[in-house]
Design a protein around this motif. Structure first.
Motif, short mmCIF file in Angstrom:
data_model
loop_
_atom_site.label_atom_id
_atom_site.label_comp_id
_atom_site.label_asym_id
_atom_site.label_seq_id
_atom_site.Cartn_x
_atom_site.Cartn_y
_atom_site.Cartn_z
N PHE A 97 0.83 -1.21 0.00
CA PHE A 97 0.00 0.00 0.00
C PHE A 97 0.86 1.25 0.00
N GLU A 98 1.86 1.28 0.88
CA GLU A 98 2.73 2.45 0.95
C GLU A 98 3.40 2.71 -0.39
N THR A 99 3.95 1.66 -0.98
CA THR A 99 4.69 1.83 -2.22
C THR A 99 3.77 2.24 -3.37
N LEU A 100 2.65 1.55 -3.51
CA LEU A 100 1.79 1.79 -4.67
C LEU A 100 1.06 3.13 -4.59
N VAL A 101 0.47 3.45 -3.44
CA VAL A 101 -0.23 4.73 -3.32
C VAL A 101 0.77 5.88 -3.29
N GLY A 102 1.88 5.69 -2.60
CA GLY A 102 2.90 6.74 -2.57
C GLY A 102 3.44 7.05 -3.96
N THR A 103 3.59 6.01 -4.79
CA THR A 103 4.06 6.20 -6.16
C THR A 103 2.99 6.88 -7.00
N ALA A 104 1.72 6.52 -6.79
CA ALA A 104 0.64 7.18 -7.52
C ALA A 104 0.63 8.68 -7.24
N VAL A 105 0.82 9.06 -5.99
CA VAL A 105 0.87 10.48 -5.63
C VAL A 105 2.09 11.13 -6.27
N LYS A 106 3.21 10.45 -6.27
CA LYS A 106 4.42 10.97 -6.91
C LYS A 106 4.16 11.25 -8.39
N ASN A 107 3.50 10.33 -9.07
CA ASN A 107 3.20 10.51 -10.49
C ASN A 107 2.27 11.70 -10.72
N LEU A 108 1.28 11.85 -9.85
CA LEU A 108 0.34 12.96 -9.98
C LEU A 108 1.02 14.30 -9.73
N LEU A 109 1.90 14.35 -8.74
CA LEU A 109 2.63 15.59 -8.46
C LEU A 109 3.55 15.94 -9.64
N ALA A 110 4.17 14.95 -10.24
CA ALA A 110 5.02 15.20 -11.41
C ALA A 110 4.20 15.75 -12.57
N ALA A 111 3.01 15.19 -12.74
CA ALA A 111 2.13 15.69 -13.80
C ALA A 111 1.70 17.13 -13.52
N ALA A 112 1.38 17.41 -12.26
CA ALA A 112 1.00 18.78 -11.89
C ALA A 112 2.14 19.75 -12.12
N ALA A 113 3.36 19.34 -11.76
CA ALA A 113 4.53 20.20 -11.95
C ALA A 113 4.78 20.48 -13.42
#
Length: 437
Positions: free
Chosen positions: A397-413
């Motif tokens: 859970f930590e890895t998958l959701v944390g990575t999803a948030v990382k991807n979304l933040l990169a897209a936002a940036a």
């Protein structure tokens, strides 16, 4: 700083493929013998600025234990980058230490291997009782309804750090207590190269820690009562979008923060590039960057107005636990060691050394833990912190959701639009990658 090492360790939890059910213990693969009643092998996590510093902190205490009991402790300080893999190898092979440190968010996952000694009431009695510890720290030591798989050793929680000088210059009298206030203050504080808030968007564990807290506030723990993932529920989508919007919509965090993964957000706060920071016991780290403790304040992370119960959660329960391999050949010695390490005196000394909060309640009376910063963090830990989901697949859970948030933040940036549908698609993908329970 310990947090980064904790974060790195939890990020590695994607490797936790609970394939072995054999218990650990026996003789150590490092050559230390566990079979003698006069020896123990202890794997300590890297808490200080280096492995050598940990050895300097721990060695005198282990000598003290040997003088009191006649039991020699063979110490190995294991880097966070290696610790989880070492533990998994030990559970599969039966070759490991007697006692070891684990990140507290791993508790339920490692509990599911069957390798760790359960701390039932009789076992707790041998180390002085469970009531010596803060309840929130016990709740992060294993799955609900089961005896804890470890006991708390070092504890931390998140607080909202704010730069007093920058707040004063912006005409803001008090730190925010709600998210609306935080965003409004953040916009006032965002000017030129200065931003209102620093986040660590490239750090998978930082991401999941923060969205877990927001998830609690929105009414989700990311799993249902049966332990089934609910990553893309409306509440989860709202929580993740709120976090990503610090860059995407609110624009109070710098786009470059989406790539931060190694304490850069702490550096930005300490050097005046950001006015606010959500972090665990950051004081020692800020001081190392030249920030005077009088220049910052710490308050609990905001919660929704009028929130109660789980929706008033302002932090995950962070920290390090102490576990015993179930098939150790020196069980009495191992439990004596746990009792020693979690005694009031040792809890005070060790948590002073590492700048953390003692999970042992009596140890918190020491003046060292009475600074405004640590009093705030201890209050959060006692009153408004919740453990991450104590399920067998918590690590994934930590890895998958944390990575999803990382991807979304990169897209936002990168300037891409972030909508509810965008967030849900990323979280659905994460949920689909979860292994079957």
């Amino acid at each position: 700083m310990r947090l980064t090492r904790i974060a790195v360790g939890t990020a590695l939890a994607s490797t936790l493929a609970l394939t072995g059910t054999a218990c650990g213990g026996g003789s150590s693969s490092t050559g230390a013998s566990n079979s003698s009643p006069k020896t123990l092998t202890y794997w300590a996590s890297n808490q200080g600025a280096s492995l050598d510093i940990d050895k300097q902190v721990l060695t005198p205490e282990l000598k003290k234990f040997e003088q009191q009991t006649g039991i020699k402790v063979n110490l190995e300080v294991v880097p966070w980058s290696d610790l989880l893999n070492r533990i998994l190898a030990a559970t599969a092979s039966g070759q490991g230490p007697d006692v070891l440190n684990i990140g507290n968010t791993w508790s339920a996952s490692l509990q599911a291997t069957g390798a760790l000694l359960p701390f039932d009431s009789a076992t707790f009695a041998k180390i002085g009782g469970a009531d010596r510890f803060m309840p929130a720290t016990i709740a992060s030591a294993g799955a609900a309804g089961q005896s804890p798989a470890a006991v708390p050793l070092y504890s931390m929680a998140y607080g909202l750090y704010y730069d007093k000088k920058l707040f004063q210059a912006a005409g803001i009298a008090n730190p925010p207590t709600t998210w609306d206030e935080l965003v409004a203050d953040g916009k006032k504080l965002t000017t030129g190269s200065q931003y209102g808030l620093a986040i660590e968007g490239g750090n998978v564990s930082e991401n999941v820690h923060n969205v877990f807290t927001l998830g609690q506030q929105h009414g989700t723990g990311f799993f249902d009562a049966a332990g089934k993932p609910q990553f893309d529920s409306p509440a989860a989508v709202a929580a993740v979008k709120q976090y990503v919007d610090f860059i995407a919509a609110d624009k109070i965090a710098a786009p470059g923060d989406a790539e931060y993964a190694a304490n850069q957000s702490v550096t930005d706060f300490a050097t005046g590039k950001a006015a606010m920071l959500m972090w665990q016991a950051a004081g020692a780290n800020l001081k190392s960057h030249g920030m005077n403790p009088d220049d910052f304040g710490v308050v609990p992370v905001p919660v929704p107005p009028g929130a109660t119960g789980a929706m008033a959660t302002s932090s995950m329960v962070a920290g390090i636990n102490l576990a015993v391999f179930k098939n150790t050949k020196n069980l009495d010695g191992a439990l004596n060691f746990v009792k020693f390490m979690t005694s009031t005196d040792e809890s005070t000394l060790l948590n002073k050394a590492y700048g953390s909060i003692p999970p042992v309640k009596d140890a918190q009376s020491d003046p060292a833990f009475g600074t405004p910063e640590l009093k705030t963090i201890a209050g959060v830990l006692a009153n408004s912190a919740a453990p991450l989901p104590q399920v067998a697949n918590e690590s994934q859970f930590e890895t998958l959701v944390g990575t999803a948030v990382k991807n979304l933040l990169a897209a936002a940036a990168a300037g891409q639009p972030i909508t509810d549908d965008t967030v849900k698609a990323e979280l659905t993908k994460a949920q689909q990658q979860m292994p079957a329970s």
